[in-house]
Structure formats: C-alpha cells, structure tokens
Scaffold this motif. Structure first.
Motif, PDB file in Angstrom:
ATOM      1  N   ILE A  21      10.632   9.555   1.300  1.00 36.40           N
ATOM      2  CA  ILE A  21      11.585   8.772   0.511  1.00 36.40           C
ATOM      3  C   ILE A  21      12.619   9.678  -0.138  1.00 36.40           C
ATOM      4  CG2 ILE A  21      11.804   7.265  -1.504  1.00 36.40           C
ATOM      5  CD1 ILE A  21       9.061   6.092  -0.636  1.00 36.40           C
ATOM      6  N   ALA A  22      12.191  10.799  -0.633  1.00 30.87           N
ATOM      7  CA  ALA A  22      13.114  11.725  -1.294  1.00 30.87           C
ATOM      8  C   ALA A  22      14.159  12.273  -0.333  1.00 30.87           C
ATOM      9  CB  ALA A  22      12.341  12.869  -1.936  1.00 30.87           C
ATOM     10  N   THR A  23      13.809  12.443   0.938  1.00 31.01           N
ATOM     11  CA  THR A  23      14.761  13.000   1.897  1.00 31.01           C
ATOM     12  C   THR A  23      15.598  11.931   2.580  1.00 31.01           C
ATOM     13  OG1 THR A  23      13.122  13.003   3.682  1.00 31.01           O
ATOM     14  CG2 THR A  23      13.339  15.030   2.364  1.00 31.01           C
ATOM     15  N   ALA A  24      15.307  10.679   2.357  1.00 28.00           N
ATOM     16  CA  ALA A  24      16.065   9.607   3.007  1.00 28.00           C
ATOM     17  C   ALA A  24      17.566   9.676   2.761  1.00 28.00           C
ATOM     18  CB  ALA A  24      15.515   8.242   2.605  1.00 28.00           C
ATOM     19  N   PRO A  25      18.034  10.023   1.555  1.00 30.83           N
ATOM     20  CA  PRO A  25      19.483  10.094   1.371  1.00 30.83           C
ATOM     21  C   PRO A  25      20.161  11.135   2.270  1.00 30.83           C
ATOM     22  CG  PRO A  25      18.391  10.005  -0.738  1.00 30.83           C
ATOM     23  CD  PRO A  25      17.323  10.190   0.314  1.00 30.83           C
ATOM     24  N   GLN A  26      19.425  12.157   2.700  1.00 30.28           N
ATOM     25  CA  GLN A  26      20.022  13.171   3.560  1.00 30.28           C
ATOM     26  C   GLN A  26      19.906  12.797   5.039  1.00 30.28           C
ATOM     27  OE1 GLN A  26      17.598  14.412   1.124  1.00 30.28           O
ATOM     28  NE2 GLN A  26      19.287  14.566  -0.294  1.00 30.28           N
ATOM     29  N   THR A  27      19.198  11.728   5.323  1.00 31.59           N
ATOM     30  CA  THR A  27      19.035  11.293   6.708  1.00 31.59           C
ATOM     31  C   THR A  27      19.774   9.983   6.910  1.00 31.59           C
ATOM     32  OG1 THR A  27      17.046   9.980   6.306  1.00 31.59           O
ATOM     33  CG2 THR A  27      16.731  12.335   6.760  1.00 31.59           C
ATOM     34  N   PRO A  87       2.197  -0.671 -13.216  1.00 29.89           N
ATOM     35  CA  PRO A  87       3.505  -1.138 -13.692  1.00 29.89           C
ATOM     36  C   PRO A  87       4.661  -0.143 -13.592  1.00 29.89           C
ATOM     37  CG  PRO A  87       1.784  -1.965 -15.129  1.00 29.89           C
ATOM     38  CD  PRO A  87       1.124  -1.001 -14.162  1.00 29.89           C
ATOM     39  N   PRO A  88       4.484   1.163 -13.805  1.00 27.10           N
ATOM     40  CA  PRO A  88       5.634   2.075 -13.700  1.00 27.10           C
ATOM     41  C   PRO A  88       6.233   2.172 -12.293  1.00 27.10           C
ATOM     42  CG  PRO A  88       3.887   3.104 -14.973  1.00 27.10           C
ATOM     43  CD  PRO A  88       3.317   1.850 -14.370  1.00 27.10           C
ATOM     44  N   ILE A  89       5.520   1.693 -11.276  1.00 24.56           N
ATOM     45  CA  ILE A  89       6.025   1.740  -9.897  1.00 24.56           C
ATOM     46  C   ILE A  89       7.366   1.013  -9.785  1.00 24.56           C
ATOM     47  CG2 ILE A  89       5.624   0.832  -7.556  1.00 24.56           C
ATOM     48  CD1 ILE A  89       3.734   2.952  -7.702  1.00 24.56           C
ATOM     49  N   ALA A  90       7.521  -0.100 -10.469  1.00 27.12           N
ATOM     50  CA  ALA A  90       8.755  -0.889 -10.337  1.00 27.12           C
ATOM     51  C   ALA A  90       9.974  -0.066 -10.747  1.00 27.12           C
ATOM     52  CB  ALA A  90       8.663  -2.165 -11.159  1.00 27.12           C
ATOM     53  N   ASP A  91       9.906   0.591 -11.880  1.00 28.11           N
ATOM     54  CA  ASP A  91      11.035   1.415 -12.324  1.00 28.11           C
ATOM     55  C   ASP A  91      11.247   2.600 -11.399  1.00 28.11           C
ATOM     56  OD1 ASP A  91      11.666  -0.197 -14.487  1.00 28.11           O
ATOM     57  OD2 ASP A  91      10.341   0.902 -15.855  1.00 28.11           O
ATOM     58  N   HIS A  92      10.153   3.203 -10.937  1.00 28.89           N
ATOM     59  CA  HIS A  92      10.252   4.350 -10.031  1.00 28.89           C
ATOM     60  C   HIS A  92      10.954   3.951  -8.736  1.00 28.89           C
ATOM     61  CE1 HIS A  92       9.240   8.162  -8.179  1.00 28.89           C
ATOM     62  NE2 HIS A  92       8.714   7.515  -7.163  1.00 28.89           N
ATOM     63  N   VAL A  93      10.518   2.856  -8.136  1.00 29.79           N
ATOM     64  CA  VAL A  93      11.120   2.399  -6.880  1.00 29.79           C
ATOM     65  C   VAL A  93      12.576   2.018  -7.106  1.00 29.79           C
ATOM     66  CG1 VAL A  93      11.051   0.582  -5.121  1.00 29.79           C
ATOM     67  CG2 VAL A  93       8.939   1.699  -5.840  1.00 29.79           C
ATOM     68  N   GLY A  94      12.858   1.375  -8.222  1.00 28.27           N
ATOM     69  CA  GLY A  94      14.226   0.983  -8.526  1.00 28.27           C
ATOM     70  C   GLY A  94      15.174   2.154  -8.692  1.00 28.27           C
ATOM     71  N   SER A  95      14.646   3.319  -9.008  1.00 32.93           N
ATOM     72  CA  SER A  95      15.493   4.497  -9.215  1.00 32.93           C
ATOM     73  C   SER A  95      15.732   5.300  -7.939  1.00 32.93           C
ATOM     74  CB  SER A  95      14.859   5.415 -10.269  1.00 32.93           C
ATOM     75  OG  SER A  95      13.712   6.064  -9.746  1.00 32.93           O
ATOM     76  N   LEU A  96      15.052   4.963  -6.864  1.00 36.87           N
ATOM     77  CA  LEU A  96      15.172   5.730  -5.620  1.00 36.87           C
ATOM     78  C   LEU A  96      16.426   5.351  -4.844  1.00 36.87           C
ATOM     79  CD1 LEU A  96      11.463   5.500  -4.437  1.00 36.87           C
ATOM     80  CD2 LEU A  96      12.589   7.481  -5.474  1.00 36.87           C
ATOM     81  N   HIS A  97      17.064   6.365  -4.257  1.00 33.13           N
ATOM     82  CA  HIS A  97      18.216   6.137  -3.392  1.00 33.13           C
ATOM     83  C   HIS A  97      17.732   5.620  -2.045  1.00 33.13           C
ATOM     84  CE1 HIS A  97      20.814   8.162  -6.212  1.00 33.13           C
ATOM     85  NE2 HIS A  97      19.951   9.152  -6.276  1.00 33.13           N
ATOM     86  N   THR A 150       0.823  -1.211   0.000  1.00 33.93           N
ATOM     87  CA  THR A 150       0.000   0.000   0.000  1.00 33.93           C
ATOM     88  C   THR A 150       0.857   1.261   0.000  1.00 33.93           C
ATOM     89  OG1 THR A 150      -0.210   0.068   2.419  1.00 33.93           O
ATOM     90  CG2 THR A 150      -1.888  -1.183   1.211  1.00 33.93           C
ATOM     91  N   ALA A 151       1.990   1.226   0.701  1.00 37.16           N
ATOM     92  CA  ALA A 151       2.894   2.385   0.712  1.00 37.16           C
ATOM     93  C   ALA A 151       3.496   2.614  -0.670  1.00 37.16           C
ATOM     94  CB  ALA A 151       4.002   2.186   1.743  1.00 37.16           C
ATOM     95  N   LEU A 152       3.819   1.540  -1.361  1.00 33.10           N
ATOM     96  CA  LEU A 152       4.375   1.673  -2.707  1.00 33.10           C
ATOM     97  C   LEU A 152       3.362   2.302  -3.655  1.00 33.10           C
ATOM     98  CD1 LEU A 152       6.237  -1.731  -2.922  1.00 33.10           C
ATOM     99  CD2 LEU A 152       7.257   0.540  -2.656  1.00 33.10           C
ATOM    100  N   LEU A 153       2.114   1.890  -3.545  1.00 31.42           N
ATOM    101  CA  LEU A 153       1.078   2.489  -4.389  1.00 31.42           C
ATOM    102  C   LEU A 153       0.869   3.963  -4.060  1.00 31.42           C
ATOM    103  CD1 LEU A 153      -1.624  -0.312  -4.647  1.00 31.42           C
ATOM    104  CD2 LEU A 153      -0.031   0.458  -6.424  1.00 31.42           C
ATOM    105  N   ALA A 154       1.145   4.333  -2.804  1.00 26.81           N
ATOM    106  CA  ALA A 154       0.947   5.718  -2.369  1.00 26.81           C
ATOM    107  C   ALA A 154       2.080   6.645  -2.784  1.00 26.81           C
ATOM    108  CB  ALA A 154       0.778   5.769  -0.856  1.00 26.81           C
ATOM    109  N   ILE A 155       3.197   6.093  -3.214  1.00 22.00           N
ATOM    110  CA  ILE A 155       4.355   6.931  -3.534  1.00 22.00           C
ATOM    111  C   ILE A 155       3.990   8.038  -4.505  1.00 22.00           C
ATOM    112  CG2 ILE A 155       6.539   6.947  -4.817  1.00 22.00           C
ATOM    113  CD1 ILE A 155       7.233   4.344  -3.445  1.00 22.00           C
ATOM    114  N   ARG A 156       3.250   7.694  -5.537  1.00 23.34           N
ATOM    115  CA  ARG A 156       2.948   8.705  -6.556  1.00 23.34           C
ATOM    116  C   ARG A 156       1.751   9.571  -6.186  1.00 23.34           C
ATOM    117  NH1 ARG A 156       3.970   6.496 -12.434  1.00 23.34           N
ATOM    118  NH2 ARG A 156       1.914   5.571 -12.232  1.00 23.34           N
ATOM    119  N   GLY A 157       0.920   9.110  -5.262  1.00 25.10           N
ATOM    120  CA  GLY A 157      -0.275   9.873  -4.940  1.00 25.10           C
ATOM    121  C   GLY A 157      -0.270  10.562  -3.594  1.00 25.10           C
TER     122      GLY A 157
END
Length: 123
Positions: free
Chosen positions: A24-30, A49-59, A9-16
């Motif tokens: 998630i975006a601030t995790a690299p600074q923490t 389906p685009p969630i997989a590529d999006h998650v794979g690109s996150l630091h 459910t958290a993964l589905l919420a990333i974009r919305g």
C-alpha cells in the motif's frame, strides 16, 4: 491502471503485516490503486477502530460506497449466508459491465471468493 480490492481481512492485516503495508505504501509510486468496499472497512473498524482513519489517510486508496445499485446483490449474498464483512467485497470484485475481468481481491480468506469465480491474492 490496476486495481486491487482490500477486503476485511486485508484491512486488519495492514498494521500487522509488513508486506501488506509495503504494498500500500508503494502504490503511489506504481500504476496501481486499491479499492476498499465500505462494508469491509466498517467490519475492520468494528474490530479495530483506528483502521478507518489509517485507511482514509492512505494515497491511492478509494473507498467504494454501498450505492443503491450494489445493495440488491450484496443483500442477496448476505441473505444466502455470506458474511456481511465480505459481501460488499464480492460485489465490488465480481465480473460486470464496468469490470469485464473483475478485480483481484487481497485477502487472508480466499475460500470466500472461490464460489464466485473471483481471483484472490492471499496474504
């Protein structure tokens, strides 16, 4: 270092959900990182389906494979009626020898984790 499990459910919420995206975006600074169980990612990608590529690109996001050691417990959960999209997240977050306190799960369905004594952060 603190790790937080991102469930289906958290993964589905990333974009919305801006708060999830911001965390998630601030995790690299923490000092924190996120772990994504493979079955949770598969479930989210089946819905979006685009969630997989999006998650794979996150630091600071590590995908946790469903290795042989996890298959038995995860399979028992599924056989007992736990939705497969959540079963691997339960296995990853539960208390064990490598995780004496378990891991926190970010979710929009905390009731799934209550019977297993897993702490959740509701989004």
């Amino acid at each position: 270092m603190t790790a937080v499990v991102l469930d289906y459910t958290a993964l589905l919420a990333i974009r919305g959900n801006q708060s999830v995206s911001r965390a998630i975006a601030t995790a690299p600074q923490t000092d924190g990182r996120f772990v994504v169980p493979a079955l949770s990612l598969l479930g989210a990608a089946a819905d979006d389906p685009p969630i997989a590529d999006h998650v794979g690109s996150l630091h600071r996001v590590d995908i946790v494979d469903l290795g042989l050691a996890a298959v038995g417990f995860t399979a028992r959960l599924i056989a007992d009626g736990v939705d497969w999209r959540f079963a691997h997240a339960i296995e990853v977050a539960r208390v064990g020898p490598l995780r004496p306190q378990g891991l926190l799960v970010m979710t929009s369905d905390p009731g799934v984790y209550g019977p297993f004594g897993i702490e959740t952060f509701t989004i």
